[in-house]
Design a protein around this motif. Structure first.
Motif, PDB file in Angstrom:
ATOM      1  N   GLU A  39     -13.818   2.728  -3.242  1.00  0.00           N
ATOM      2  CA  GLU A  39     -14.480   3.776  -2.465  1.00  0.00           C
ATOM      3  C   GLU A  39     -15.989   3.750  -2.693  1.00  0.00           C
ATOM      4  N   LEU A  52     -14.649  -5.980   1.601  1.00  0.00           N
ATOM      5  CA  LEU A  52     -13.267  -6.469   1.519  1.00  0.00           C
ATOM      6  C   LEU A  52     -13.218  -7.958   1.212  1.00  0.00           C
ATOM      7  N   SER A 111      -6.809  -2.855   5.758  1.00  0.00           N
ATOM      8  CA  SER A 111      -7.358  -1.704   6.461  1.00  0.00           C
ATOM      9  C   SER A 111      -6.929  -1.737   7.919  1.00  0.00           C
ATOM     10  N   ALA A 113      -8.537  -0.134  11.311  1.00  0.00           N
ATOM     11  CA  ALA A 113      -9.828   0.465  11.665  1.00  0.00           C
ATOM     12  C   ALA A 113      -9.933   0.728  13.158  1.00  0.00           C
ATOM     13  N   ARG A 183      -1.269   4.683   2.928  1.00  0.00           N
ATOM     14  CA  ARG A 183      -2.711   4.909   3.075  1.00  0.00           C
ATOM     15  C   ARG A 183      -3.261   5.448   1.761  1.00  0.00           C
ATOM     16  N   GLU A 186      -9.510   7.002   3.222  1.00  0.00           N
ATOM     17  CA  GLU A 186      -9.981   7.114   4.610  1.00  0.00           C
ATOM     18  C   GLU A 186     -11.493   7.260   4.604  1.00  0.00           C
ATOM     19  N   GLU A 204     -11.788   4.225   9.226  1.00  0.00           N
ATOM     20  CA  GLU A 204     -11.100   3.159   8.485  1.00  0.00           C
ATOM     21  C   GLU A 204     -10.046   3.758   7.559  1.00  0.00           C
ATOM     22  N   ASN A 205      -8.825   3.274   7.706  1.00  0.00           N
ATOM     23  CA  ASN A 205      -7.742   3.667   6.809  1.00  0.00           C
ATOM     24  C   ASN A 205      -7.380   2.475   5.933  1.00  0.00           C
ATOM     25  N   TYR A 206      -7.674   2.591   4.644  1.00  0.00           N
ATOM     26  CA  TYR A 206      -7.387   1.513   3.700  1.00  0.00           C
ATOM     27  C   TYR A 206      -5.974   1.686   3.162  1.00  0.00           C
ATOM     28  N   THR A 207      -5.257   0.587   3.131  1.00  0.00           N
ATOM     29  CA  THR A 207      -3.829   0.637   2.836  1.00  0.00           C
ATOM     30  C   THR A 207      -3.540   0.417   1.352  1.00  0.00           C
TER      31      THR A 207
END
Length: 218
Positions: A39, A52, A111, A113, A183, A186, A204-207
């Motif tokens: 983050e 990434l 992610s 996005a 998730r 975010e 963006e949703n990071y998994t």
């Protein structure tokens, strides 16, 4: 004329079932530290793609030299909500494009996005690549020397409670596996040109696959 097929649904974020961390205080602490580090990198650097790339290489999520690709999801376009138009400083009639991508490194989806962007603020070649390739947005627009302004950032999963450093850890079955959700982070951000003109609004949703690394020793 034959009927057009219905639009493809947006990709779902599957639970990272292949990631098996032990459910121990040490594993939870390491997971929290990794999420906080990711983050921090995302909110302090301008390109999520490059963050990434570094994350993938640092944690050996793919063979050496692998780069993040943006797998486009054609047919999943969404109109720009009013708050997105406001953040991009455009009126109701200004064309805005939408691109939904799964950012992948090796076999991992890191992610999902959503990206709304103003095509008139990009070059024709950039627009062509965005329409026809799986190159990530950040790589395509990098020549613009853009800056990223974070609107919000949230760690969605806390492996440890807020008071973990002042309370005794709860006893856990060390044979159990840590349940990592689909998730975990975010981020919402706006990308701006050097003169301050905004041209892209991203969600963006990071998994949980960002934690697809070797777990700590039991």
């Amino acid at each position: 004329m034959p009927a057009l097929p219905p639009p493809a649904p947006p990709p779902t974020i599957a639970a990272p079932a292949a990631i098996e961390w032990p459910d121990t205080p040490v594993a939870r602490l390491q997971a929290l530290a990794m999420l906080q580090a990711l983050e921090l990198a995302l909110v302090t650097q301008d390109s999520a793609t490059l963050v990434l790339d570094d994350w993938c290489a640092k944690h050996h999520l793919a063979p050496p030299g692998s780069k993040v690709i943006a797998e486009r999801q054609p047919g999943a376009e969404k109109p720009a909500p009013a708050d997105v138009r406001a953040s991009l400083h455009v009126g109701a009639d200004e064309p805005i494009r939408h691109r939904l991508v799964a950012l992948r490194c090796g076999g991992h989806t890191l992610s999902i996005a959503d990206n709304w962007y103003v095509p008139s603020r990009l070059t024709p070649e950039m627009n062509r690549q965005l329409d026809s390739s799986d190159i990530s947005f950040g790589r395509i627009v990098r020549p613009l020397d853009f800056r990223r302004t974070t609107l919000s950032s949230q760690i969605l999963w806390k492996p440890l409670p807020d008071d973990w450093d002042s309370t005794a850890p709860s006893p856990r079955d060390t044979r159990a596996k840590l349940a990592i959700p689909p998730r975990v982070i975010e981020n919402r951000a706006v990308l701006v040109l050097p003169d301050g003109t905004p041209f892209s609004h991203v969600v963006e949703n990071y998994t949980g696959e960002v934690l697809a690394v070797a777990p700590p020793a039991r």
